[in-house]
Design an enzyme around this catalytic site. Structure first.
Site, short mmCIF file in Angstrom:
data_model
loop_
_atom_site.label_atom_id
_atom_site.label_comp_id
_atom_site.label_asym_id
_atom_site.label_seq_id
_atom_site.Cartn_x
_atom_site.Cartn_y
_atom_site.Cartn_z
N GLU A 105 58.76 42.30 30.70
CA GLU A 105 58.18 43.33 29.82
C GLU A 105 56.79 43.68 30.32
O GLU A 105 56.21 42.95 31.12
CB GLU A 105 58.07 42.78 28.39
CG GLU A 105 59.41 42.45 27.78
CD GLU A 105 59.28 41.67 26.47
OE1 GLU A 105 58.20 41.69 25.86
OE2 GLU A 105 60.28 41.03 26.09
N LYS A 107 52.87 43.84 29.69
CA LYS A 107 51.94 43.14 28.83
C LYS A 107 50.96 44.16 28.26
O LYS A 107 50.04 44.62 28.94
CB LYS A 107 51.19 42.05 29.60
CG LYS A 107 50.38 41.16 28.70
CD LYS A 107 49.92 39.90 29.42
CE LYS A 107 49.24 38.93 28.48
NZ LYS A 107 48.11 39.50 27.75
N ASP A 109 48.07 45.93 26.24
CA ASP A 109 46.69 45.50 26.01
C ASP A 109 46.21 45.97 24.64
O ASP A 109 45.50 46.96 24.52
CB ASP A 109 45.79 46.04 27.13
CG ASP A 109 44.53 45.21 27.26
OD1 ASP A 109 44.42 44.18 26.56
OD2 ASP A 109 43.66 45.59 28.05
N TYR A 217 57.78 43.03 20.50
CA TYR A 217 58.23 42.25 21.66
C TYR A 217 58.94 40.94 21.29
O TYR A 217 59.36 40.23 22.17
CB TYR A 217 57.12 41.99 22.66
CG TYR A 217 55.85 41.33 22.14
CD1 TYR A 217 55.87 40.04 21.64
CD2 TYR A 217 54.64 42.02 22.18
CE1 TYR A 217 54.73 39.44 21.18
CE2 TYR A 217 53.48 41.42 21.72
CZ TYR A 217 53.53 40.13 21.21
OH TYR A 217 52.39 39.54 20.76
N LYS A 304 49.62 38.41 35.49
CA LYS A 304 48.47 39.30 35.33
C LYS A 304 48.22 40.14 36.58
O LYS A 304 48.51 39.71 37.69
CB LYS A 304 47.20 38.48 35.04
CG LYS A 304 47.22 37.75 33.71
CD LYS A 304 47.08 38.72 32.59
CE LYS A 304 46.12 38.42 31.49
NZ LYS A 304 44.89 37.85 31.55
N CYS A 398 18.92 30.89 66.38
CA CYS A 398 20.13 31.70 66.32
C CYS A 398 21.37 30.79 66.32
O CYS A 398 21.49 29.92 67.18
CB CYS A 398 20.17 32.64 67.51
SG CYS A 398 21.74 33.51 67.70
N CYS A 401 23.13 31.39 69.91
CA CYS A 401 22.55 31.02 71.21
C CYS A 401 21.34 30.10 71.08
O CYS A 401 20.75 29.72 72.08
CB CYS A 401 22.15 32.27 71.97
SG CYS A 401 20.68 33.07 71.30
N CYS A 416 17.73 37.75 66.12
CA CYS A 416 17.74 36.74 67.16
C CYS A 416 16.92 37.30 68.32
O CYS A 416 17.05 38.47 68.68
CB CYS A 416 19.18 36.48 67.60
SG CYS A 416 19.29 35.71 69.22
N CYS A 422 21.98 35.98 74.36
CA CYS A 422 22.84 35.71 73.21
C CYS A 422 24.21 36.38 73.39
O CYS A 422 24.29 37.58 73.55
CB CYS A 422 22.16 36.24 71.96
SG CYS A 422 23.07 35.90 70.46
S1 IVH Z 1 55.25 37.49 24.28
C1 IVH Z 1 54.37 32.76 22.83
N1 IVH Z 1 55.27 39.92 25.21
O1 IVH Z 1 49.84 38.78 25.24
C2 IVH Z 1 53.71 34.09 23.01
N2 IVH Z 1 53.19 39.00 24.51
O2 IVH Z 1 48.49 36.31 26.24
C3 IVH Z 1 54.72 35.14 23.34
N3 IVH Z 1 51.31 40.57 24.77
O3 IVH Z 1 49.52 37.03 22.23
C4 IVH Z 1 54.08 36.45 23.56
N4 IVH Z 1 52.49 42.26 25.54
O4 IVH Z 1 49.22 39.61 22.23
C5 IVH Z 1 54.51 38.92 24.71
N5 IVH Z 1 55.46 42.08 26.02
C6 IVH Z 1 54.71 41.08 25.54
C7 IVH Z 1 53.33 41.24 25.34
C8 IVH Z 1 52.59 40.16 24.84
C9 IVH Z 1 51.28 41.84 25.18
C10 IVH Z 1 50.14 39.81 24.34
C11 IVH Z 1 50.29 39.15 23.01
C12 IVH Z 1 50.14 37.70 23.27
C13 IVH Z 1 49.31 37.72 24.51
C14 IVH Z 1 49.47 36.44 25.29
#
Ligand code: IVH
Length: 664
Positions: A105, A107, A109, A217, A304, A398, A401, A416, A422
């Site tokens: 998936e 991640k 933000d 998620y 990451k 140096c 040399c 130098c 050198c």
């Molecule tokens: S699964 C046991 N899926 O990332 C924790 N987390 O650093 C399972 N996050 O606290 C988390 N996208 O806030 C999961 N597709 C995703 C996510 C996700 C963002 C965040 C979430 C979590 C943090 C972990």
């Protein structure tokens, strides 16, 4: 470890409580990794208040606190393909059966939120808080437009808990910040902070006006039994009307890696910000068997994106000698991954930069790399300076040399003094030495010279005059016949008969161009007096400033340079001394001329030679010592200066007439 804990706590507070991060995520992760590594190395020293084992910030006092039924934990991190391989290997080994499928998936933000639905009706939303207890933000989450408040077909499920991320899409964030600017209000640093700030409002009308979105998620309670995988749980969430993190399936490390690389490429086109991807074991039964290790699941990890700024330790500084003799400080780092590349060296440029950064050996430094840019130190983490940090000092000799190193006053770059000796500077010195205006060894055109240097036939310029001892070898080289070799050797032989100014110029002393070489020759008459000259005498010569005087002085104090000069003389390089007595009777003796602008009848060099033949000195710059300025067409600043100083100005016609009269 204490220093890292204090620092991490401060950054945690800024991030989770104030919604105002004080450092980038990459820098934060880097510091966290440092502490984690120390805790693994010294488990007996793990501190009770270590932020490694806490999640998020303390709950806010204004909101009702709610204990999570299932703790809201965090994810471990991997940062590169090897780390990922390690994570997969550990999970597979622990299970004893190969894991066939991984679900991937994005991640997202934003902020983790737990949602409760009772018999299909939305009843509660809680923040992660410290992982055990969060804040009730139901009033705000209710206003999120893409959140389904009733779930069709879920009436029979007493409690359904869904977790996901509340975030602010990029477009909405930009619009919000634009509106804030128009109203003269404060703006948010990034979409995540904007989302967090919106959810922490007591008045739901404010959250309602913010462009927030929820992406699911996971299903943590109430998942129908027939759903056995994470990917089908995600599909089910989609069917219920939730937006979910985009997801995909992979079977091997390489498939995950390929997906990851593709996400990095397409990331900027997404409507929301992500800071990596999440790799999960797809089979929920296997997830259960794997369980958790402290606060992290063994069945999932965050992969990451490479951070562009990462902290690491400066372990040493080495000095690199450039082709022109400048010494550059190169920082040796504890290797770190910055922007996807392992960085273990970083340039510190010069002392100006070292002072600006206030950096010492042993310091934790932030290393920055964006795109193709060469990594550089963007700052020092002063709070983490160890008690045994050492200042960065310039070496006295140096590193290549062993010749003395000088740092001219007021200059940032150290040099130098081993110019001719050198090896770091030899190639440059060789090219300069054979140049037309120097020793004029035409037959030894650049490319052969470098080739011989690379073949180690020539090291210093003195070796050019020993090339004849390799004649037979040279003739066997491709592209060099008997004829061209003898032509080359003849040109070398011929160059032995030179002039003093040419020879001085050919030595390539820093700051000594042709006209300075000429001034030196005129002032001292021969090489030995120049080599022996006192600094004050050199400084008193027309056309020579303090810096150049010092560099001439230093050049002839370096033993190695003297050895090369002596080898050249021993090989038969020679010239007619320009005895002062020779010029005393000449018509222009005692006069110092400067030539400027374009001459019609002859080149400036030719005019210079004519003046020298008549006993004049020729200098490159106008000063109080200048007798006359020969000004051709388009004369510029030198003419202005001469006029200001009251120096007599001679036109080209007048100059030609003078030559006629004096027979020059
Ligand atoms: S699964 C046991 N899926 O990332 C924790 N987390 O650093 C399972 N996050 O606290 C988390 N996208 O806030 C999961 N597709 C995703 C996510 C996700 C963002 C965040 C979430 C979590 C943090 C972990």
């Amino acid at each position: 470890m204490r220093a890292l804990i204090t620092l991490l706590k401060r950054h945690n507070h800024a991030y989770y409580v104030l919604d105002k991060p004080s450092i980038s995520d990459g820098e934060y992760d880097g510091l966290r990794q440092q502490l984690l590594a120390l805790e693994n190395q010294y488990p007996q020293l793990v501190q009770a208040d270590s932020p490694i084992n806490t999640v998020g910030g303390e709950p806010l006092p204004f909101f009702t606190q709610v204990a999570h039924d299932v703790p809201m934990l965090s994810l471990g991190n991997v940062f590169n393909s090897e780390d990922l391989a390690g994570f997969l290997r550990r999970a597979n080994e622990r299970l004893g059966v190969p894991i066939g499928e991984y679900e991937m998936e994005l991640k997202l933000d934003g902020l983790a939120v737990s949602l409760k639905y009772q018999h299909g009706k939305f009843v509660q939303a809680v923040t992660r808080g410290d992982g055990q207890v969060g804040e009730d933000i139901t009033h705000n989450v209710k206003t999120i437009r893409n959140l389904p408040l009733t779930l069709a077909g879920c009436e029979q499920i007493a409690w359904l808990e869904i977790r996901g991320e509340v975030l602010m899409p990029k477009a909405g964030f930009d619009k919000l910040n634009r509106q804030s600017i128009e109203r003269g209000e404060k703006t948010f640093a990034n979409p995540r902070n904007a989302a967090a700030g919106s959810l922490r409002q007591l008045n739901p009308a404010i959250a309602a006006a913010r462009p927030l979105a929820f992406f699911g998620y996971s299903v943590n309670q109430g998942l129908p039994e027939h759903i056995a995988t994470q990917s089908s749980a995600m599909a089910w969430l989609g069917d219920l009307g939730f937006e979910t993190s985009p997801f995909a399936i992979a079977h091997t490390h390489d498939e995950i890696q390929a997906y990851y690389e593709n996400v990095i490429k397409t990331r900027s086109g997404l409507p929301f910000e992500i800071d990596g991807m999440v790799v999960k074991v797809n089979d929920l039964a296997l997830q259960n068997r794997l369980g958790f290790l402290s606060r992290e699941p063994r069945w999932a990890t965050a992969y990451k994106f490479p951070a562009e700024t990462v902290p690491t330790r400066l372990i040493d500084v080495e000095w690199q000698v450039g082709r022109t003799g400048t010494l550059t400080p190169v920082g040796k780092l504890e290797p770190v991954n910055v922007g996807g590349v392992t960085v273990s060296n970083v340039t510190l440029h010069n002392f100006g930069e070292i002072n600006r950064l206030d950096v010492m050996i042993g310091d934790m430094v932030n290393v920055h790399r964006a795109g193709d840019v060469i990594p550089k130190v963007s700052g020092v983490i002063g709070d983490l300076r160890p008690s045994d940090a050492r200042p960065i000092v310039l070496p006295t000799a140096c590193p290549v040399c062993d010749s003395p190193v000088v740092l001219p006053e007021g200059e940032a770059l150290a040099r130098c003094t081993g110019g001719l000796y050198c090896s770091a500077q030899q190639q440059e010195a060789l090219i300069h030495f054979v140049a037309r205006r120097a020793m004029d060894i035409d037959g030894l055109g650049g490319q052969w010279l470098i080739k011989f240097f690379e073949m180690k036939l020539i090291k210093s310029v003195a070796d050019i005059y020993q090339l004849h001892t390799h004649a037979e070898h040279l003739m066997t080289l491709e592209g060099l016949g008997e004829k061209s070799v003898s032509k080359m050797l003849a040109a070398i032989e011929k160059s032995k008969q030179t002039t003093l100014p040419r020879f001085i110029f050919a030595l390539g002393i820093r700051g000594v161009g042709e006209s300075t070489a000429l001034s030196l020759a005129q002032e001292f008459g021969d090489l030995q007096p120049i080599m022996d000259a006192k600094l004050e005498h050199l400084q008193a010569v027309a056309d020579i400033g303090e810096v150049t005087a010092q560099s001439i002085y230093d050049f002839f104090r370096a033993t190695h340079n003297i050895e090369v000069v002596q080898a050249l003389l021993a090989a038969g390089v020679t010239w007619q001394p320009l005895a002062a007595a020779d010029t005393a009777d000449l018509p222009l003796a005692g006069e110092t001329w400067v030539i400027t602008g374009t001459l019609g009848a002859m080149g400036r060099d030719e005019a210079k030679d004519k003046l020298l033949a008549l006993g004049a000195k020729v200098s490159g710059s106008v000063s109080a010592k200048t007798t006359r300025l020969l000004a051709g067409e388009k004369a510029g600043s030198k003419l202005d200066k001469a006029t200001t100083l009251g120096v007599s100005v001679v036109s080209e016609d007048e100059f030609l007439a003078l030559l006629e009269r004096l027979g020059g």
